[in-house]
Design a protein around this motif. Sequence first.
Motif, PDB file in Angstrom:
ATOM      1  N   GLU A  83       0.858  -1.177   0.000  1.00 53.42           N
ATOM      2  CA  GLU A  83       0.000   0.000   0.000  1.00 53.42           C
ATOM      3  C   GLU A  83       0.895   1.228   0.000  1.00 53.42           C
ATOM      4  O   GLU A  83       1.856   1.308   0.764  1.00 53.42           O
ATOM      5  CB  GLU A  83      -0.893   0.013   1.247  1.00 53.42           C
ATOM      6  N   GLY A  84       0.573   2.196  -0.868  1.00 51.36           N
ATOM      7  CA  GLY A  84       1.425   3.361  -1.005  1.00 51.36           C
ATOM      8  C   GLY A  84       0.723   4.658  -0.671  1.00 51.36           C
ATOM      9  O   GLY A  84      -0.506   4.769  -0.748  1.00 51.36           O
ATOM     10  N   LEU A  85       1.534   5.661  -0.294  1.00 54.98           N
ATOM     11  CA  LEU A  85       1.047   7.014  -0.075  1.00 54.98           C
ATOM     12  C   LEU A  85       1.767   7.960  -1.025  1.00 54.98           C
ATOM     13  O   LEU A  85       2.955   7.767  -1.341  1.00 54.98           O
ATOM     14  CB  LEU A  85       1.287   7.451   1.368  1.00 54.98           C
ATOM     15  N   ILE A  97       5.075  14.606  -5.682  1.00 56.21           N
ATOM     16  CA  ILE A  97       6.338  15.119  -5.154  1.00 56.21           C
ATOM     17  C   ILE A  97       6.902  14.228  -4.035  1.00 56.21           C
ATOM     18  O   ILE A  97       7.981  14.505  -3.516  1.00 56.21           O
ATOM     19  CB  ILE A  97       6.187  16.554  -4.620  1.00 56.21           C
ATOM     20  N   GLY A  98       6.190  13.168  -3.671  1.00 51.85           N
ATOM     21  CA  GLY A  98       6.695  12.293  -2.618  1.00 51.85           C
ATOM     22  C   GLY A  98       5.972  10.962  -2.611  1.00 51.85           C
ATOM     23  O   GLY A  98       4.822  10.857  -3.055  1.00 51.85           O
ATOM     24  N   THR A  99       6.670   9.928  -2.135  1.00 55.13           N
ATOM     25  CA  THR A  99       6.092   8.584  -2.085  1.00 55.13           C
ATOM     26  C   THR A  99       6.518   7.867  -0.811  1.00 55.13           C
ATOM     27  O   THR A  99       7.515   8.218  -0.168  1.00 55.13           O
ATOM     28  CB  THR A  99       6.563   7.712  -3.274  1.00 55.13           C
ATOM     29  N   GLY A 100       5.787   6.826  -0.478  1.00 54.10           N
ATOM     30  CA  GLY A 100       6.142   5.896   0.594  1.00 54.10           C
ATOM     31  C   GLY A 100       5.308   4.643   0.435  1.00 54.10           C
ATOM     32  O   GLY A 100       4.164   4.704  -0.047  1.00 54.10           O
ATOM     33  N   GLY A 158       9.169   1.370   3.168  1.00 55.58           N
ATOM     34  CA  GLY A 158      10.300   1.794   2.368  1.00 55.58           C
ATOM     35  C   GLY A 158       9.849   2.598   1.164  1.00 55.58           C
ATOM     36  O   GLY A 158       8.693   3.009   1.060  1.00 55.58           O
ATOM     37  N   MET A 159      10.783   2.823   0.234  1.00 49.23           N
ATOM     38  CA  MET A 159      10.561   3.603  -0.979  1.00 49.23           C
ATOM     39  C   MET A 159      10.026   4.988  -0.636  1.00 49.23           C
ATOM     40  O   MET A 159       9.130   5.526  -1.283  1.00 49.23           O
ATOM     41  CB  MET A 159       9.645   2.839  -1.947  1.00 49.23           C
ATOM     42  N   ILE A 160      10.593   5.572   0.423  1.00 51.89           N
ATOM     43  CA  ILE A 160      10.179   6.893   0.906  1.00 51.89           C
ATOM     44  C   ILE A 160      11.037   7.951   0.216  1.00 51.89           C
ATOM     45  O   ILE A 160      12.259   7.990   0.384  1.00 51.89           O
ATOM     46  CB  ILE A 160      10.309   6.975   2.431  1.00 51.89           C
ATOM     47  N   ILE A 161      10.388   8.787  -0.563  1.00 48.54           N
ATOM     48  CA  ILE A 161      11.082   9.785  -1.378  1.00 48.54           C
ATOM     49  C   ILE A 161      10.349  11.121  -1.270  1.00 48.54           C
ATOM     50  O   ILE A 161       9.113  11.162  -1.277  1.00 48.54           O
ATOM     51  CB  ILE A 161      11.121   9.370  -2.867  1.00 48.54           C
ATOM     52  N   VAL A 162      11.118  12.199  -1.183  1.00 46.98           N
ATOM     53  CA  VAL A 162      10.561  13.549  -1.297  1.00 46.98           C
ATOM     54  C   VAL A 162      11.381  14.290  -2.349  1.00 46.98           C
ATOM     55  O   VAL A 162      12.617  14.281  -2.308  1.00 46.98           O
ATOM     56  CB  VAL A 162      10.604  14.310   0.043  1.00 46.98           C
ATOM     57  N   ASP A 163      10.696  14.890  -3.291  1.00 49.03           N
ATOM     58  CA  ASP A 163      11.346  15.691  -4.331  1.00 49.03           C
ATOM     59  C   ASP A 163      12.306  16.690  -3.676  1.00 49.03           C
ATOM     60  O   ASP A 163      11.953  17.382  -2.717  1.00 49.03           O
ATOM     61  CB  ASP A 163      10.260  16.428  -5.114  1.00 49.03           C
ATOM     62  N   GLY A 167      13.093  19.917   3.578  1.00 49.04           N
ATOM     63  CA  GLY A 167      13.113  20.863   4.678  1.00 49.04           C
ATOM     64  C   GLY A 167      11.745  21.297   5.155  1.00 49.04           C
ATOM     65  O   GLY A 167      11.635  22.245   5.947  1.00 49.04           O
ATOM     66  N   GLN A 168      10.695  20.642   4.693  1.00 54.83           N
ATOM     67  CA  GLN A 168       9.337  21.006   5.102  1.00 54.83           C
ATOM     68  C   GLN A 168       8.652  19.882   5.898  1.00 54.83           C
ATOM     69  O   GLN A 168       7.440  19.874   6.030  1.00 54.83           O
ATOM     70  CB  GLN A 168       8.494  21.347   3.863  1.00 54.83           C
ATOM     71  N   ARG A 169       9.434  18.945   6.371  1.00 58.31           N
ATOM     72  CA  ARG A 169       8.938  17.824   7.182  1.00 58.31           C
ATOM     73  C   ARG A 169       7.939  16.965   6.415  1.00 58.31           C
ATOM     74  O   ARG A 169       7.063  16.319   6.996  1.00 58.31           O
ATOM     75  CB  ARG A 169       8.312  18.325   8.494  1.00 58.31           C
ATOM     76  N   LEU A 170       8.112  16.920   5.103  1.00 59.87           N
ATOM     77  CA  LEU A 170       7.198  16.114   4.297  1.00 59.87           C
ATOM     78  C   LEU A 170       7.493  14.627   4.445  1.00 59.87           C
ATOM     79  O   LEU A 170       6.574  13.801   4.374  1.00 59.87           O
ATOM     80  CB  LEU A 170       7.277  16.542   2.835  1.00 59.87           C
ATOM     81  N   GLY A 171       8.762  14.291   4.661  1.00 60.94           N
ATOM     82  CA  GLY A 171       9.096  12.896   4.927  1.00 60.94           C
ATOM     83  C   GLY A 171       8.395  12.394   6.183  1.00 60.94           C
ATOM     84  O   GLY A 171       7.934  11.250   6.242  1.00 60.94           O
ATOM     85  N   SER A 172       8.293  13.267   7.189  1.00 59.60           N
ATOM     86  CA  SER A 172       7.592  12.902   8.421  1.00 59.60           C
ATOM     87  C   SER A 172       6.120  12.629   8.145  1.00 59.60           C
ATOM     88  O   SER A 172       5.527  11.710   8.721  1.00 59.60           O
ATOM     89  CB  SER A 172       7.733  14.024   9.458  1.00 59.60           C
ATOM     90  N   ARG A 173       5.506  13.422   7.266  1.00 58.75           N
ATOM     91  CA  ARG A 173       4.097  13.208   6.944  1.00 58.75           C
ATOM     92  C   ARG A 173       3.893  11.838   6.301  1.00 58.75           C
ATOM     93  O   ARG A 173       2.923  11.122   6.615  1.00 58.75           O
ATOM     94  CB  ARG A 173       3.585  14.296   5.997  1.00 58.75           C
ATOM     95  N   ILE A 174       4.794  11.476   5.412  1.00 59.50           N
ATOM     96  CA  ILE A 174       4.674  10.175   4.760  1.00 59.50           C
ATOM     97  C   ILE A 174       4.838   9.052   5.779  1.00 59.50           C
ATOM     98  O   ILE A 174       4.033   8.110   5.838  1.00 59.50           O
ATOM     99  CB  ILE A 174       5.718  10.032   3.643  1.00 59.50           C
ATOM    100  N   VAL A 175       5.907   9.136   6.588  1.00 60.29           N
ATOM    101  CA  VAL A 175       6.179   8.082   7.562  1.00 60.29           C
ATOM    102  C   VAL A 175       5.017   7.956   8.549  1.00 60.29           C
ATOM    103  O   VAL A 175       4.584   6.843   8.869  1.00 60.29           O
ATOM    104  CB  VAL A 175       7.502   8.349   8.292  1.00 60.29           C
ATOM    105  N   ASP A 176       4.513   9.077   9.046  1.00 59.36           N
ATOM    106  CA  ASP A 176       3.409   9.019  10.006  1.00 59.36           C
ATOM    107  C   ASP A 176       2.160   8.393   9.381  1.00 59.36           C
ATOM    108  O   ASP A 176       1.431   7.640  10.045  1.00 59.36           O
ATOM    109  CB  ASP A 176       3.092  10.420  10.530  1.00 59.36           C
TER     110      ASP A 176
END
Length: 281
Positions: A43-45, A54-57, A70-75, A80-89
């Motif tokens: 399942e992906g976000l 602009i981002g995946t997980g 895995g496969m967590i990517i942010v353009d 620097g906008q904590r978008l990786g945190s949004r995906i992980v959460d």
Amino acid sequence: MTTSEIQISALGVDDLEDAHGLSMALNWPYRLADWAFAHALGEGLALRHDGRLIGTGMRWNYGPDFATVGMIIVDGAYRGQRLGSRIVDGLLAGAGDRSVILNATLDGLELYRRRGFEGFDVTNQHQGIAGPLTAPDRAYRLEPATDTDWPAMTKLDKSAAGMPRARLLDALAKVGRASVLRGEDGGVRGYAVCREFGRGHVIGPVIAPNFEEAAALIAHAMAGLAGRFVRVNTSARSGLGEWLEAGGLVRVGSEEAMVRGSLPRISSQACIFALCSNSLG
């Protein structure tokens, strides 16, 4: 632009070409086919800005108790906008009460530690042009897997991984070439899967009782790949690293294996010596 303008939603099949573009920008070796293989099993976000990806997980559930992410990517333009945190959460919320396992790059370590992940191992990536590997000097019964071997391989995999991965094994049976190690009774004692991935081929999972038999399986799986690019992802504790390097598969990177929750309880008769991928486990 504010982070409220960035929407999070499901990652669909129609997003995979753009997701592949994001991974190419990071020089990740995934092909579009590799994205499709992983996406079909999990399942992906997706993060979107003005409709653009602009981002995946991704998350893969293994039964009611475990998952990997895995496969967590942010353009890069949105760092620097904590978008990786949004995906992980979002991925963790979807996992529910499952224990979650991942392989963390150096950039992501603190993010995962703040969410309760703890390191338990190091995963090393070995790769290079396939040449002859010197297998242990013992007579092993190694042969290509047949269709009738896959149920036994799936059962062995569950005991070695400590979680049910039947869907993963079913998918590998369709795209991979498997080698099996047989015991004296003719049953499956270990297995290795070789499949196309990235720049060439990846060997994994590799399930075996010990280092010698894992090495014999890898050498058998590499037969016929001379001169081609091969990748093996293995635990630093597997004992395979020095042997792989001697065969031309040098270590090119490492990630910290981490868990939030409890690790699976695994059999003492076999264990995972190489991963299917750093994301899928």
